[in-house]
Enzyme design. Structure first.
Site, short mmCIF file in Angstrom:
data_model
loop_
_atom_site.label_atom_id
_atom_site.label_comp_id
_atom_site.label_asym_id
_atom_site.label_seq_id
_atom_site.Cartn_x
_atom_site.Cartn_y
_atom_site.Cartn_z
N GLU A 46 0.90 -1.57 0.26
CA GLU A 46 0.23 -0.15 -0.09
C GLU A 46 1.01 1.14 0.42
O GLU A 46 1.90 0.94 0.59
CB GLU A 46 -0.73 0.31 1.34
CG GLU A 46 -2.06 1.11 1.30
CD GLU A 46 -2.92 1.32 2.86
OE1 GLU A 46 -3.60 2.05 2.56
OE2 GLU A 46 -1.35 0.47 3.70
N LYS A 58 -10.00 2.71 -2.16
CA LYS A 58 -10.17 2.13 -0.99
C LYS A 58 -11.41 2.25 -0.12
O LYS A 58 -12.04 3.81 -0.39
CB LYS A 58 -8.91 2.27 0.06
CG LYS A 58 -8.74 1.69 1.37
CD LYS A 58 -7.65 2.20 2.21
CE LYS A 58 -7.39 1.62 3.43
NZ LYS A 58 -6.39 2.27 4.02
N CYS A 107 -5.35 -3.06 3.02
CA CYS A 107 -5.23 -2.95 3.63
C CYS A 107 -6.32 -2.90 4.64
O CYS A 107 -6.68 -3.91 4.84
CB CYS A 107 -4.85 -1.30 4.31
SG CYS A 107 -3.59 -1.93 5.14
#
Length: 273
Positions: free
Chosen positions: A43, A119, A153
């Site tokens: 990331e 995300k 994540c």
């Protein structure tokens, strides 16, 4: 194609230094000894997990995306990882676009075409939600008959977002990938949830995390992992940097799904934006 080969790059990152990170990553990519089809980076691979998108964010024609295009074309492979991106978005009911910032995963093909995943779950504990806009759509890429679901994540903590949603007899995806900057202090959760996502979705799981201290003195132990559909760990590396190549078998995955057809008994559901 019954096999697909991935290279995971687990590495320390130069804090908010894009040029240094791209040079370092290119050297690591050039060092790969084995043939590979897909390279997975952590990331925010060009900056670390920074909350300065106004200063460091790039548009989709910026130097980092161009670097990804160059690497993918030269190596004739797919390159993926996330970075901070600025983009002008037209909101519903409006005509004038507004500048927004995203923690955006890029799925870069060797021909220069790409897919994007923004995300979905922003890490409010670190004020990520105050600097970035959450995504609303998943990205499931297709490669040689494989389907790959791409996540970032903190998405790992939300199983519904990653859950197989197929309405027919075919699973929606075969591989689930998480790119991360996941701190060592919560590594037990990282390892446990990665394993759970693999088992509950009957898929391969690839998690690529960084190592080292970030600019906030938060330590990352790596613990990048590859896990099969039964929850067996095929690869894990702790604390050390590593460039690791692994080939996954579609036949083994289909054998598991055929012998243990659990997905067909799942609950029907839908996700609202």
């Amino acid at each position: 194609m019954s096999h697909l080969t991935f290279t995971l790059i687990q590495t320390n990152l130069h804090w908010e230094d894009k040029a240094a990170n791209l040079q370092m990553l290119e050297e690591k990519i050039n060092s790969i000894q084995h043939p590979t089809q897909i390279i997975v980076l952590p990331e925010m691979f060009n900056t670390g997990f920074s909350m300065k998108p106004e200063e460091l964010g790039e548009d989709m024609n910026g130097p980092t995306v161009e670097w990804m295009k160059k690497i993918a074309a030269e190596k004739r492979l797919i390159l993926t990882g996330s970075l901070m991106v600025k983009d002008e978005i037209v909101q519903a009911g409006e005509t004038i676009p507004t500048l927004q910032y995203f923690n955006r995963l890029i799925w870069m093909l060797p021909n220069g075409q790409y897919g994007v995943y923004d995300k979905r779950h922003l890490f409010a504990y670190a004020d990520e939600d105050k600097h970035y806009t959450a995504g609303t759509k998943r990205l499931i890429a297709s490669v040689n008959g494989w389907k790959i679901n791409l996540m970032v994540c903190y998405d790992l903590r939300f199983p519904v977002w990653a859950r197989q949603q197929s309405n027919d007899d075919e699973p929606e995806f075969d591989i689930l990938i998480y790119v991360a900057n996941w701190p060592e202090r919560r590594v037990h959760a990282w390892k446990t949830l990665l394993t759970a996502r693999a088992i509950e979705n009957q898929c391969y799981l690839i998690g690529v995390n960084r190592t080292g201290n970030d600019g906030n003195s938060i330590y990352h132990s790596g613990n990048s992992m590859v896990i099969d559909a039964m929850g067996e760990v095929l690869y894990e590396k702790e604390h050390e940097e590593d460039v690791f190549t692994i080939t996954l078998s579609k036949e083994k995955l289909e054998e598991i799904r055929h012998k243990l057809p659990f997905l067909k008994d799942g609950d029907a559901f839908s996700i609202l934006p």
